[in-house]
Design an enzyme around this catalytic site. Sequence first.
Site, PDB file in Angstrom:
ATOM      1  N   SER A  23     -29.561 -35.686  -8.132  1.00 32.13           N
ATOM      2  CA  SER A  23     -28.319 -36.029  -7.460  1.00 32.13           C
ATOM      3  C   SER A  23     -27.379 -34.853  -7.230  1.00 32.13           C
ATOM      4  CB  SER A  23     -27.586 -37.102  -8.264  1.00 32.13           C
ATOM      5  OG  SER A  23     -27.200 -36.612  -9.537  1.00 32.13           O
ATOM      6  N   LYS A  42     -19.898 -29.982  -9.005  1.00 36.07           N
ATOM      7  CA  LYS A  42     -20.359 -31.278  -8.534  1.00 36.07           C
ATOM      8  C   LYS A  42     -19.217 -32.288  -8.610  1.00 36.07           C
ATOM      9  CE  LYS A  42     -24.172 -34.563  -9.466  1.00 36.07           C
ATOM     10  NZ  LYS A  42     -25.346 -34.795 -10.336  1.00 36.07           N
ATOM     11  N   SER A  79     -31.761 -34.492 -12.024  1.00 35.31           N
ATOM     12  CA  SER A  79     -30.686 -34.279 -11.047  1.00 35.31           C
ATOM     13  C   SER A  79     -30.182 -32.850 -10.941  1.00 35.31           C
ATOM     14  CB  SER A  79     -29.504 -35.210 -11.353  1.00 35.31           C
ATOM     15  OG  SER A  79     -29.808 -36.534 -10.969  1.00 35.31           O
TER      16      SER A  79
END
Length: 497
Positions: A181, A102, A205
Amino acid sequence: MRPLLAAATAVLLGAQPVHAHDVRLDLDAATIPQLVRRLDAGTLTSVQLTLAYLRRIHTVDRKVRSVVAVDPTALRQAAESDRRRRDGRARGPMDGIPVLLKDNIDTRGLATTAGSRALRVPPRDDAELVTRLRDAGAVVLGKTNLSEWANFRSTNSTSGWSAVGGQTNSPYVLDRNPCGSSSGSGAAVAASLAQVAVGTETDGSIVCPAGANGIVGLKPSLGVVSADGIVPISSHQDTAGPMARHVVDAAILMSVLDRREVSYELRPGALSGARVGVWRQAGKSAEADRVVASAVEVLRRAGAVVVEVELPYQEEIGAAEFPALLSEFRHELEGYLATRVGAPRTLGELIAFNERDPVELSRFGQELFLMARDAPPVTDPGYVEQRRTATALAKRSIDEVMAEHGLDVIVSPTNSPAWETDYAEGDAFVLGSSSPAAVSGYPNVTVPAGFAGALPVGLSFMAGHGADARVLSFAAAFESASASRRPPSYLPGASLS
């Protein structure tokens, strides 16, 4: 595909060694143990495996838009892994396995942006978890898109959108939202663009994008994975964790991420005789209700004793958590920004940057930034009480129910079916179960449980602090019994109407 990403991927594909040849690989179905057996037998090389994933990024990600950068050293990393294996020096099951990270995790030589154009200068060092991956021999394949600032910039944000990466799409139905996210990590793993990925979670997330994209995602116990070098929201809740198509792969990746010497060996038949509390949250989503009803039957066939439960204190947890996060975000973000050369130094400077930038505020605003700027400091007694209340009640919501019913684990629907991406309306969350484990710091793993039409729905398994290996074993037993996952079909949205 974005021009820079396309060019970088094409360069890597053009640089393949002359001895590399196509191999038959069902990337969606392959597990790390299966790949390691082939690597050890010499019927597969890490270079071949890495090339297979690079080719999929070059082609499939044109639709999904989940990868924002490929590492220009990926094939060199893979070749080094192959040399180690030939010399009998393989470092373990992650050696030679491609992983995506990420884009809020510091990665040397690659921009770590949190989706913001304000952080385009690369960090000086790897995050501690990236160092652990490199030491284990993993191939760092690249970086994934995310909801900008991990969904902590606007009250009306759209998950999977960032000014750096644009909009990530669900690989199941392309006009549907991948949740966030860790949107890019979830969508990329679902689309077989890497064997595994690392996401991060403050509250939902990891598990929401995992559930919405039909994969496995573990939000670990707070503190077992280092938060060093990760763009923060709150040290009281933030953690990185594994995202994978198979529970066994999530367990193997977690064994590298975990700073402790802990075994993540999965226990076959873990559900047999286990007492499982089911927090249905019935009535919020008819589609999720149907998936949960089917999952309960799977649990019973696997030998579990199912107990219906309700988790208390949820409204009180939410009321205390949100203002506490506002205070923590400013304090912790500014501490992180001090480590980034060329970046804004304060939240106020970030707000000003966004106001000047032609892209940053093009889809939604920065209301949370403004609220965090004006929030009380972390020394304020009101903040201290909010954090104490949120954490204590979240722990009690799980501990008391498990003790009252003698439970081994609690399950709940992870997500309702993915909504249409809509910049005017923002995210349309209907159902989630992340908060009790997220706010308490307890582990939570989601595993595919079924579908609402073409859209995946996950089932979450949660228990007390440090029970990471145990919830993974329960999830693996459910995965084996239900066999619910299927590969994405990249359908246009019109197919659902």
